[in-house]
Design a protein around this motif. Structure first.
Motif, PDB file in Angstrom:
ATOM      1  N   CYS A  30       1.863  -3.824  -4.491  1.00 29.29           N
ATOM      2  CA  CYS A  30       2.360  -2.490  -4.799  1.00 29.29           C
ATOM      3  C   CYS A  30       3.803  -2.400  -4.325  1.00 29.29           C
ATOM      4  O   CYS A  30       4.117  -2.768  -3.196  1.00 29.29           O
ATOM      5  CB  CYS A  30       1.493  -1.443  -4.101  1.00 29.29           C
ATOM      6  SG  CYS A  30       2.068   0.241  -4.305  1.00 29.29           S
ATOM      7  N   CYS A  33       4.338   0.584  -1.377  1.00 27.20           N
ATOM      8  CA  CYS A  33       3.914   0.343   0.005  1.00 27.20           C
ATOM      9  C   CYS A  33       4.067  -1.117   0.398  1.00 27.20           C
ATOM     10  O   CYS A  33       3.663  -1.491   1.503  1.00 27.20           O
ATOM     11  CB  CYS A  33       2.480   0.796   0.192  1.00 27.20           C
ATOM     12  SG  CYS A  33       1.290  -0.131  -0.778  1.00 27.20           S
ATOM     13  N   CYS A  54      -1.273   5.342   0.588  1.00 28.55           N
ATOM     14  CA  CYS A  54      -0.457   5.183  -0.621  1.00 28.55           C
ATOM     15  C   CYS A  54      -1.222   5.751  -1.813  1.00 28.55           C
ATOM     16  O   CYS A  54      -2.323   5.288  -2.126  1.00 28.55           O
ATOM     17  CB  CYS A  54      -0.126   3.715  -0.849  1.00 28.55           C
ATOM     18  SG  CYS A  54       0.886   3.425  -2.296  1.00 28.55           S
ATOM     19  N   CYS A  57      -1.248   3.178  -5.283  1.00 30.37           N
ATOM     20  CA  CYS A  57      -2.237   2.098  -5.400  1.00 30.37           C
ATOM     21  C   CYS A  57      -3.572   2.509  -4.801  1.00 30.37           C
ATOM     22  O   CYS A  57      -4.489   1.675  -4.738  1.00 30.37           O
ATOM     23  CB  CYS A  57      -1.729   0.835  -4.736  1.00 30.37           C
ATOM     24  SG  CYS A  57      -1.502   0.960  -2.969  1.00 30.37           S
TER      25      CYS A  57
HETATM   26 ZN   LIG Z   1       0.746   1.177  -2.620  1.00 33.12          ZN
END
Ligand SMILES: [Zn+2]
Length: 103
Positions: A30, A33, A54, A57
């Motif tokens: 991701c 993050c 997050c 995701c």
């Molecule tokens: Zn993420």
């Protein structure tokens, strides 16, 4: 002429390389993050601690690659267009008459 040929070959190699990456590893980290699944925050002493979850995701830390997403969408559309909805179901045309139909 050779410049166009070289550019086309380079473009073909890049496309095939990306398709290979999408086939071998369909998920990437991701980008929001950086694969952690949460943001990093610091406590009052400056020590890093787990931050917010997050949302991009959903905490998994992975995302599907764009090429793989497009391939999956194409495959779903292809399957919906070619396979019957139920296996061993007879294909009945909507224009054939059945005994219960009105004339
Ligand atoms: Zn993420």
């Amino acid at each position: 002429m050779t410049l166009i040929l070289a550019a086309s070959l380079l473009l073909l190699l890049l496309t095939l390389g990306y398709a290979g990456v999408c086939a071998v590893s369909p998920f990437g980290k991701c980008r929001k993050c950086n694969g952690l699944g949460f943001a990093l925050a610091t406590d009052r002493r400056g020590k890093p601690k787990r931050g917010k979850h997050c949302r991009r995701c959903n905490g998994h830390g992975i995302r599907i690659r764009t090429g793989r997403h497009l391939f999956n969408a194409w495959r779903d559309t292809y399957d919906r267009g070619t396979t019957p909805t139920t296996p061993n179901a007879p294909t009945v045309s909507p224009f054939t008459r059945t005994p219960g139909d009105r004339p």
